[in-house]
Design an enzyme around this catalytic site. Sequence first.
Site, PDB file in Angstrom:
ATOM      1  N   LYS A 115       0.836  -1.049   0.063  1.00 16.45           N
ATOM      2  CA  LYS A 115      -0.142  -0.081  -0.046  1.00 16.45           C
ATOM      3  C   LYS A 115       0.858   1.231   0.001  1.00 16.45           C
ATOM      4  CE  LYS A 115      -4.477   0.810   0.609  1.00 16.45           C
ATOM      5  NZ  LYS A 115      -5.321  -0.505   0.123  1.00 16.45           N
ATOM      6  N   ASP A 155      -6.838   4.215  -4.513  1.00 21.57           N
ATOM      7  CA  ASP A 155      -7.406   3.931  -3.246  1.00 21.57           C
ATOM      8  C   ASP A 155      -8.072   5.199  -2.882  1.00 21.57           C
ATOM      9  OD1 ASP A 155      -7.184   1.717  -1.070  1.00 21.57           O
ATOM     10  OD2 ASP A 155      -6.847   3.499   0.050  1.00 21.57           O
TER      11      ASP A 155
HETATM   12  N1  GLU Z   1      -7.151   0.108  -3.220  1.00 15.32           N
HETATM   13  C1  GLU Z   1      -8.218  -1.059  -3.406  1.00 15.32           C
HETATM   14  C2  GLU Z   1      -8.075  -1.863  -2.217  1.00 15.32           C
HETATM   15  O1  GLU Z   1      -8.051  -1.682  -0.944  1.00 15.32           O
HETATM   16  C3  GLU Z   1      -7.600  -1.776  -4.861  1.00 15.32           C
HETATM   17  C4  GLU Z   1      -6.219  -2.327  -4.759  1.00 15.32           C
HETATM   18  C5  GLU Z   1      -5.661  -2.823  -6.179  1.00 15.32           C
HETATM   19  O2  GLU Z   1      -6.467  -2.938  -6.945  1.00 15.32           O
HETATM   20  O3  GLU Z   1      -4.482  -3.103  -6.195  1.00 15.32           O
HETATM   21  O4  GLU Z   1      -8.503  -3.181  -2.350  1.00 15.32           O
END
Ligand code: GLU
Length: 425
Positions: A115, A155
């Site tokens: 993240k 996100d």
């Molecule tokens: N930000 C989204 C999550 O928390 C998607 C992450 C992604 O697609 O890599 O799942």
Amino acid sequence: MADSKKAKQNHEEENPFEEMIKRLDVAAKIMKLDSEVYEIMKKPSKLVYCSMPVKMDNGKTKVFEGFRVVHSTALGPSKGGVRYSTYVNENEVMALAAWMTFKCAVADIPYGGAKGGITCDPSTMSKGELERLTRAYTNAMVDVFGVDKDIPAPDMNTGPQEMAWIVDEYSKLKGGFTPGVVTGKPIHLGGSLGRSEATGRGVMTATMEAMAKMGLNPAKCRAAVQGFGNVGSITAKHYEAKGLKIVAISDHTAAFYNPDGIDIDKAIKYRNSNKGVIKGFKGGKLISNEELLTLNVDVLAPCAMENQITDENAAKIKAKLIVEGANGPTTDEADHILSKKGTVVIPDILANGGGVTVSYFEWGQNRSGLYMTEDEVNTKADHWMKQAFHNVWNTSVKHKTTMRIAAYIYALGKIELGIKSRGHY
Ligand code: GLU
């Protein structure tokens, strides 16, 4: 206390990484997780910090802080979004990265977890400032990211535009067009059809599976949805299409209640014409965010942010089913209160996995050059979500535990196999 102040206080008081460890501990004990694997899971494998001086429109330079945490690459390249928010800090990003590791394993996709985040308030920044900040962040992380290494995505407060800037900056720095380095891109740059609605659609699918298990008929049920960004609004739209009556919605500016049901299309149109917020919406009575969480509803979908359901309000929650569209909306203490009351909680690492599942399809399409229709994407994503739901449900029955702990057990079982078969130094 005003809702936004309360949310900020909750956020500062709770350490989401510790919340993650508490669940990890319980799951590890039940499944007798290998102690080495446990030690590996307790720490992020990589933590990168950067400070980014950015020229603002007024000519002054502002220094922003950014993070990228890779929690694990045991099952594949690390995957996870990048968020822009004033709340972003190291602990938050560490927890979110770990949840991505478990989320990808629950969804059975061949990724690890990561993240990223930048501490900023995007609502006060111009498009040019956001572009310069995004490019600076990409520059700082260019050796972390990679198609087979670490793949960012949208996100909180980021979307296709930010992803397009990352692709462009990364491609320039590396000297070759590389769309597969991020997912959630605009369609014309190699994005996948169905990606923008995928998280909310998946929340709906998980909800329908849970309701069927619980003998709840959607046409006779009422729901409240907290958060009206990409996840909350799309979840509400899909709930409505399945016959659920949405009696309350909210965002960080306001919450509304209407016992006859809120018209979600109208609310989305209002938000889109109102700088992205629902403040001033006329389709319901103004209530507080706290009231929304404790309304007399069957289904509650927290789709906003971490630490919303805590030991202070969990006992007052009346919903029979909670489906976590957000990451980390329920604290560990709240989990205990809810499970004692018999409230079923479909955890974040299962419920909101639809987004990263379609990210995986997008990445695959970029690699193969063969693109799917929206119907193909949706059918495939629905199937994967149902499968993940049943894997976790069966694990919870087998170990006589909650869906959250079962999701951790299911994920850790796969990660353990990955770590053990690959080995280490
Ligand atoms: N930000 C989204 C999550 O928390 C998607 C992450 C992604 O697609 O890599 O799942």
